[in-house]
Write an enzyme that holds these catalytic residues in place. Structure first.
Site, PDB file in Angstrom:
ATOM      1  N   SER A  53     -13.122   6.788 -12.015  1.00 55.22           N
ATOM      2  CA  SER A  53     -12.347   8.100 -10.800  1.00 55.22           C
ATOM      3  C   SER A  53     -10.900   7.743 -11.318  1.00 55.22           C
ATOM      4  O   SER A  53     -10.690   6.281 -11.854  1.00 55.22           O
ATOM      5  CB  SER A  53     -13.286   8.064 -10.362  1.00 55.22           C
ATOM      6  OG  SER A  53     -12.614   6.487  -9.086  1.00 55.22           O
ATOM      7  N   SER A 185       0.688  -1.258  -5.917  1.00 53.21           N
ATOM      8  CA  SER A 185       0.862   0.087  -5.175  1.00 53.21           C
ATOM      9  C   SER A 185       2.164   0.006  -4.220  1.00 53.21           C
ATOM     10  O   SER A 185       2.125  -0.956  -4.109  1.00 53.21           O
ATOM     11  CB  SER A 185       0.276   0.696  -3.761  1.00 53.21           C
ATOM     12  OG  SER A 185       0.064   1.378  -2.898  1.00 53.21           O
ATOM     13  N   TYR A 211      -4.610  -2.643   2.934  1.00 57.03           N
ATOM     14  CA  TYR A 211      -4.568  -2.489   1.456  1.00 57.03           C
ATOM     15  C   TYR A 211      -2.647  -2.858   0.723  1.00 57.03           C
ATOM     16  O   TYR A 211      -2.716  -3.751   0.181  1.00 57.03           O
ATOM     17  CB  TYR A 211      -4.639  -1.174   1.044  1.00 57.03           C
ATOM     18  CG  TYR A 211      -4.769  -0.320  -0.306  1.00 57.03           C
ATOM     19  CD1 TYR A 211      -5.298  -0.269  -0.999  1.00 57.03           C
ATOM     20  CD2 TYR A 211      -3.272   0.293  -0.352  1.00 57.03           C
ATOM     21  CE1 TYR A 211      -5.439   0.382  -2.379  1.00 57.03           C
ATOM     22  CE2 TYR A 211      -2.804   0.701  -2.031  1.00 57.03           C
ATOM     23  CZ  TYR A 211      -4.831   0.430  -3.249  1.00 57.03           C
ATOM     24  OH  TYR A 211      -3.728   0.792  -4.171  1.00 57.03           O
ATOM     25  N   LYS A 215      -2.442  -5.386  -2.499  1.00 55.53           N
ATOM     26  CA  LYS A 215      -1.049  -5.688  -3.047  1.00 55.53           C
ATOM     27  C   LYS A 215      -0.048  -6.455  -3.694  1.00 55.53           C
ATOM     28  O   LYS A 215       0.604  -6.153  -4.404  1.00 55.53           O
ATOM     29  CB  LYS A 215      -1.087  -3.229  -3.293  1.00 55.53           C
ATOM     30  CG  LYS A 215      -1.658  -2.389  -3.437  1.00 55.53           C
ATOM     31  CD  LYS A 215      -2.640  -3.500  -4.418  1.00 55.53           C
ATOM     32  CE  LYS A 215      -3.294  -2.046  -4.516  1.00 55.53           C
ATOM     33  NZ  LYS A 215      -4.528  -2.067  -5.867  1.00 55.53           N
ATOM     34  N   THR A 246      -5.285  11.171  -6.838  1.00 56.27           N
ATOM     35  CA  THR A 246      -6.862  11.043  -6.858  1.00 56.27           C
ATOM     36  C   THR A 246      -7.861  10.755  -5.676  1.00 56.27           C
ATOM     37  O   THR A 246      -7.369  10.979  -4.531  1.00 56.27           O
ATOM     38  CB  THR A 246      -6.548   9.545  -7.639  1.00 56.27           C
ATOM     39  OG1 THR A 246      -6.251   8.514  -5.976  1.00 56.27           O
ATOM     40  CG2 THR A 246      -5.743   9.445  -8.221  1.00 56.27           C
TER      41      THR A 246
END
Length: 330
Positions: A53, A185, A211, A215, A246
């Site tokens: 995805s 990111s 997150y 990263k 996304t």
């Protein structure tokens, strides 16, 4: 500095213009980007995680259009096999062989080891290893190995997979340069390098912060891998896609998506630099350990606080932490 550099800096200053589809659209014209369809990747093997995805799926479709042989590493076998079937008829150049599906959860050390064994057995070479799998979870979870899920899947798992495939990558690079690419990111700009805080504790856990910390670790490790494998023919690069629309963004950051809305990049725009780094034999092979956005090298720091945290001691601690948690001495 050229006039193009000046324009790029003007775009880069405000995050909104740099990370949205505005930045992608302007820079593609500014730097006269070569179209991705023009690359011929027949005979090249690309191992890609997270291809079912979002950015990974967009990258897989484009790489297949260019004729690359794909090895798709994914958690969901049914989804991955569906993607593999779809990639057979994407047009342009037909890959020499149909995509290979390997089922593995990057957050599981046992799965990563099994995946590495399968890749080593089925691939005579790797031209690009792409670390793209990643997720942002709202609640703190631990893996079966006792590691916080975000860090396990985006730091420890990719570190272990790179370590286990290192020899194959180096052998492949003896005949043609090999690449290891990490989809990071822009959120990492907000977090310092602090290994003691890499695994967030349950009290006050915030998925977006966990997150971003993962990263930050990714881009630091990218530089360190580049240094350690310098001269082997294996180059390392990390990148961020800008703000792309996304499924992950829709699920984890619904308010952000509503606010930014039509300015978000398409998955194909977000994946453009990833595919370019895998395909182009010019700038991507001229250096190693760099961080990219829109086909240009970028600094890994925007804030003084994160720059101050990025010390040799912190980097050594991060590498040792990854070796300890992965069980792999790199």
């Amino acid at each position: 500095m050229t006039w193009r550099d000046v324009v790029d800096r003007v775009i880069e200053g405000p995050v909104v213009t740099s990370y949205t589809r505005v930045g992608s659209a302007v820079r593609s014209r500014l730097d006269e980007w070569r179209t991705l369809d023009s690359y011929d990747l027949e005979g090249r093997t690309v191992v890609l995680t997270g291809a079912t995805s979002g950015l990974g799926l967009a990258a897989a479709r484009q790489l297949a259009r260019c004729g690359a042989t794909l090895v798709l590493v994914a958690r969901n076998q049914a989804k991955a096999e569906g993607v593999a079937r779809d990639l057979v008829d994407v047009g342009l150049r037909a890959p020499a062989t149909p995509p290979v599906v390997i089922v593995a959860d990057l957050g599981s050390l046992a799965d990563v080891r099994a995946a590495a064994e399968q890749i080593d057995a089925r691939c005579s070479r790797i031209d690009a290893l792409v670390h793209n799998a990643g997720t942002l979870t709202p609640r703190r979870e631990l893996t079966a190995d006792g590691i916080e899920l975000t860090v396990a899947s985006q730091v420890v798992g990719p570190f272990l997979l790179t370590c286990l495939l290192r020899d194959l990558l180096v052998r492949s690079a003896a005949s043609a340069p090999a690449r290891v690419l990490t989809m990071s990111s822009g959120g990492m700009y907000t977090q310092p390098l602090d290994v003691s805080q890499l695994e967030m504790a349950a009290p006050g856990y915030r998925g977006s912060v966990a997150y971003a910390r993962a990263k930050r670790a990714q881009v630091t490790l990218n530089e360190m891998w580049g240094e350690r494998l310098a001269g082997t023919g294996v180059v390392f690069h990390a990148l961020h896609p800008g703000w792309a629309d996304t499924p992950g963004v829709r699920e984890a950051l619904p308010r952000f998506r509503v606010i930014v809305g039509p300015l978000l990049r398409s998955p194909a725009q977000g994946a453009d630099t990833l595919v370019w780094l895998a395909a182009d034999d010019g700038a991507p092979l001229a250096s190693t350990g760099d961080f990219w956005l829109d086909r240009r090298r970028r600094s890994i720091h925007r804030l003084r606080s994160t720059c101050r945290s990025d010390t040799p001691e912190a980097r050594r601690e991060l590498w040792a932490w990854c070796e300890s948690h992965s069980g792999c001495t790199a």
